[in-house]
Design an enzyme around this catalytic site. Structure first.
Site, short mmCIF file in Angstrom:
data_model
loop_
_atom_site.label_atom_id
_atom_site.label_comp_id
_atom_site.label_asym_id
_atom_site.label_seq_id
_atom_site.Cartn_x
_atom_site.Cartn_y
_atom_site.Cartn_z
N THR A 78 40.20 20.77 -21.48
CA THR A 78 40.81 19.54 -20.96
C THR A 78 41.31 18.75 -22.18
O THR A 78 41.21 19.22 -23.32
CB THR A 78 39.77 18.68 -20.22
OG1 THR A 78 38.81 18.21 -21.19
CG2 THR A 78 39.05 19.47 -19.13
N ASP B 108 37.26 27.48 -16.22
CA ASP B 108 36.77 26.27 -15.56
C ASP B 108 35.41 26.59 -14.94
O ASP B 108 35.28 27.59 -14.22
CB ASP B 108 37.80 25.90 -14.47
CG ASP B 108 37.51 24.56 -13.81
OD1 ASP B 108 36.33 24.13 -13.81
OD2 ASP B 108 38.46 23.96 -13.29
N ALA C 118 31.50 18.69 -19.27
CA ALA C 118 31.49 17.55 -18.35
C ALA C 118 32.72 16.70 -18.63
O ALA C 118 33.34 16.80 -19.69
CB ALA C 118 30.23 16.71 -18.56
N GLU C 119 33.07 15.87 -17.66
CA GLU C 119 33.91 14.72 -17.95
C GLU C 119 32.94 13.66 -18.45
O GLU C 119 31.92 13.39 -17.81
CB GLU C 119 34.63 14.25 -16.68
CG GLU C 119 35.74 15.18 -16.22
CD GLU C 119 36.93 15.21 -17.17
OE1 GLU C 119 37.11 14.24 -17.94
OE2 GLU C 119 37.67 16.20 -17.16
N THR D 2 22.50 12.72 -19.90
CA THR D 2 22.65 11.44 -20.60
C THR D 2 21.58 10.44 -20.16
O THR D 2 21.03 10.55 -19.06
CB THR D 2 24.05 10.86 -20.26
OG1 THR D 2 24.11 9.50 -20.66
CG2 THR D 2 24.35 10.92 -18.77
N ASP D 3 21.34 9.44 -21.01
CA ASP D 3 20.42 8.35 -20.63
C ASP D 3 21.06 7.40 -19.61
O ASP D 3 20.37 6.58 -19.01
CB ASP D 3 19.97 7.57 -21.88
CG ASP D 3 21.10 6.88 -22.63
OD1 ASP D 3 22.29 7.12 -22.30
OD2 ASP D 3 20.80 6.11 -23.57
N GLU D 4 22.40 7.53 -19.42
CA GLU D 4 23.08 6.57 -18.54
C GLU D 4 22.66 6.73 -17.08
O GLU D 4 22.87 5.83 -16.27
CB GLU D 4 24.60 6.68 -18.71
CG GLU D 4 25.00 6.44 -20.15
CD GLU D 4 26.49 6.24 -20.39
OE1 GLU D 4 27.21 5.83 -19.47
OE2 GLU D 4 26.92 6.50 -21.53
N TYR E 133 30.80 7.98 -13.84
CA TYR E 133 30.32 8.98 -14.81
C TYR E 133 28.83 9.21 -14.64
O TYR E 133 28.37 10.34 -14.44
CB TYR E 133 30.64 8.53 -16.25
CG TYR E 133 29.86 9.31 -17.30
CD1 TYR E 133 30.04 10.68 -17.45
CD2 TYR E 133 28.93 8.68 -18.12
CE1 TYR E 133 29.31 11.41 -18.40
CE2 TYR E 133 28.20 9.39 -19.07
CZ TYR E 133 28.40 10.76 -19.20
OH TYR E 133 27.68 11.47 -20.13
N LYS F 145 26.69 12.51 -13.31
CA LYS F 145 25.71 13.19 -14.17
C LYS F 145 24.35 13.18 -13.46
O LYS F 145 23.61 14.16 -13.51
CB LYS F 145 25.61 12.50 -15.54
CG LYS F 145 26.79 12.73 -16.46
CD LYS F 145 27.02 14.18 -16.83
CE LYS F 145 25.97 14.73 -17.78
NZ LYS F 145 26.35 16.10 -18.27
N ASN G 10 23.58 7.59 -26.74
CA ASN G 10 24.94 7.71 -27.29
C ASN G 10 24.96 8.48 -28.61
O ASN G 10 24.23 8.15 -29.54
CB ASN G 10 25.51 6.31 -27.57
CG ASN G 10 25.91 5.59 -26.30
OD1 ASN G 10 25.07 5.35 -25.43
ND2 ASN G 10 27.18 5.26 -26.19
N LYS H 212 36.02 7.11 -27.61
CA LYS H 212 34.68 6.53 -27.63
C LYS H 212 34.60 5.49 -28.75
O LYS H 212 35.37 5.55 -29.72
CB LYS H 212 33.62 7.62 -27.83
CG LYS H 212 33.71 8.77 -26.82
CD LYS H 212 33.03 8.45 -25.50
CE LYS H 212 33.37 9.43 -24.39
NZ LYS H 212 33.01 10.81 -24.61
N TYR I 234 34.76 -5.05 -26.01
CA TYR I 234 34.68 -5.43 -24.60
C TYR I 234 33.71 -6.61 -24.42
O TYR I 234 32.59 -6.59 -24.98
CB TYR I 234 34.14 -4.29 -23.74
CG TYR I 234 34.99 -3.04 -23.63
CD1 TYR I 234 36.30 -2.98 -24.09
CD2 TYR I 234 34.46 -1.90 -23.02
CE1 TYR I 234 37.05 -1.82 -23.97
CE2 TYR I 234 35.21 -0.73 -22.89
CZ TYR I 234 36.50 -0.69 -23.37
OH TYR I 234 37.22 0.46 -23.24
N ARG J 106 23.59 -0.20 -27.31
CA ARG J 106 23.51 1.24 -27.17
C ARG J 106 22.53 1.75 -28.21
O ARG J 106 22.33 1.12 -29.25
CB ARG J 106 24.89 1.90 -27.36
CG ARG J 106 25.95 1.48 -26.31
CD ARG J 106 25.57 1.99 -24.93
NE ARG J 106 26.54 1.69 -23.88
CZ ARG J 106 26.45 0.64 -23.04
NH1 ARG J 106 25.46 -0.24 -23.17
NH2 ARG J 106 27.33 0.49 -22.07
#
Ligand code: NAD
Ligand code: TYD
Length: 353
Positions: free
Chosen positions: A34, A57, A81-82, A132-134, A158, A162, A187, A197, A215, A222
């Site tokens: 991608t 894919d 992953a995306e 991920t930790d997210e 996202y 996940k 991260n 990123k 932002y 993080r």
């Protein structure tokens, strides 16, 4: 051999390079290429017979079946992953497709392959899922760090996709006995990270004389880990992790975004001073990300206690290395900042006042 998915992306490619630097065992690298996949990252392996690259894919069941049957890996390490939260806000469909449907398809193909293996190979087989930790959601300033038993509370498309993939991996162990391992990492930063990123974007914009878009109030936290440390944690978990277990991976480096950007500017001021002023002068505050998680922080004690893993880099040493790498590899950064990248920058930053 081992099969790696997403090995042309940031963490996957670092993993492939590190693995082949320390092991004779070959890698089958399966990646869709991608916008985030880049074979330029792997060009040092061009003549290395231990690296077999296949563009495919993970949602393509027939392709996954054929690759497993042909190459007979002893393990699947699933990085593909995306991976970018802002993109998941603009276009969540690709995230559901790759992260949920793709992981499901890979699990199904792996389950069929694994069930037919001779008993000893079946016992030794591993499916390692890189997450991920997210998935744990957002912490307040005073909450304890995420542990392996923190309830899932994903907030972005996202992290929700996940989380969905993590649940499928867990269910394949519980229901079918598939020998799975899951890592939930904070991260990452380091060489070969796509400049969408925070850290590579700020370095690229600083060097190009462009605004450094922070932002909101820049106070989101993080927990940063150098990518080489993430790769060493994955190798440990693959070698000695307990089946069905999850391991949190983190570097004990909680930083506010503004602190990160200031440190980057200071490192660049020393390494490549501007003709006048500081890179800090380029900082601009822009409209916040919708649903922006306030704080992530990882309790990585289980990994240390059970497998003896500790990060080798501090934030200071890792960030200094990273800045130097981007200064020394501007050709790589220019190559990935293609037409598609410029379109993304326009989509993401144009409406941020
Ligand atoms: P990345 O976006 O840099 O790379 C993803 C790679 O997957 C790319 O090479 C892409 O071509 C490939 N890919 C995407 N869709 C695919 C598909 N359908 N089939 C095959 N290949 C496909 O991502 P990254 O930052 O290297 O992250 C790798 C993994 O680590 C992801 O699972 C991510 O959720 C996880 N993770 C990332 C971080 C981080 O800070 N970057 C932290 C913790 C966990
Ligand atoms: P990012 O690198 O996108 O990782 P994640 O959202 O998965 O944690 O962003 C890290 C932090 O930096 C996050 O709080 C959002 C913030 N950020 C900015 O302030 N400006 C930017 O241009 C980007 C890309 C991120």
């Amino acid at each position: 051999m081992i099969l790696v998915t997403g090995g042309a992306g940031f963490i996957g490619a670092n993993f492939v390079l590190d693995w082949l630097a320390g092991s004779a065992e070959p890698i089958l690298n399966v990646d869709k290429l991608t916008y985030a996949g880049n074979l330029g990252t792997l060009k040092s392996l061009k003549d290395d017979a231990r690296h077999v690259f296949v563009r495919a894919d993970i949602c393509d069941r027939a392709a996954m079946d054929a690759l497993l049957a042909q190459h007979k890996p002893r393990a699947v390490l699933h990085f593909a992953a995306e991976s970018h939260v802002d993109r998941s806000i603009h276009g969540p469909a690709d995230f559901v497709q790759t992260n949920v449907v793709g992981t499901f398809t890979l699990l199904e193909a792996t389950r069929m392959y694994w069930s037919a293996l001779p008993e000893a190979e079946k016992q030794a087989f591993r499916f390692l899922h890189v997450s991920t930790d997210e998935v744990f959601g957002s912490l307040s300033a005073t909450d304890p760090q995420f542990s392996e038993t923190t309830p899932y509370a994903p907030n972005s498309p996202y992290s929700a996709t996940k989380a969905g993939s993590d649940h499928l991996v867990r269910a394949y162990h519980h229901t079918y006995g598939l020998p799975v391992l899951t890592t939930n990492c904070s991260n990452n930063y380091g060489p070969y990270q796509f400049p969408e990123k925070l850290i590579p974007l700020m370095i690229a914009n600083a060097l190009a004389g462009k605004p450094l878009p922070v932002y909101g109030d820049g106070q989101n936290v993080r927990d940063w880990l150098y990518v080489g440390d993430h790769c060493s944690a994955i190798r440990e978990v693959l070698a000695r992790g307990a089946l069905g277990e999850t391991y949190n991976v983190g570097g004990w480096n909680e930083k506010k975004n503004l602190e990160v950007v200031h440190t980057l500017c200071d490192l660049l001021d020393r390494a490549k001073p501007k003709s006048s002023g500081s890179y800090r002068d380029q900082i601009t505050y822009v409209t916040d990300r919708p649903g922006h998680d306030r704080r992530y922080a990882i309790d990585a004690r289980k990994l240390e206690r059970e497998l003896g893993w500790k990060p080798a880099e501090t934030f200071e040493t890792g960030l200094a290395k990273t800045v130097q790498w981007y200064l020394d590899n501007q050709a790589w950064a220019d190559e990935v900042a293609s037409g598609e990248y410029r379109k993304w920058v326009e989509t993401n930053y144009a409406q941020r006042a």
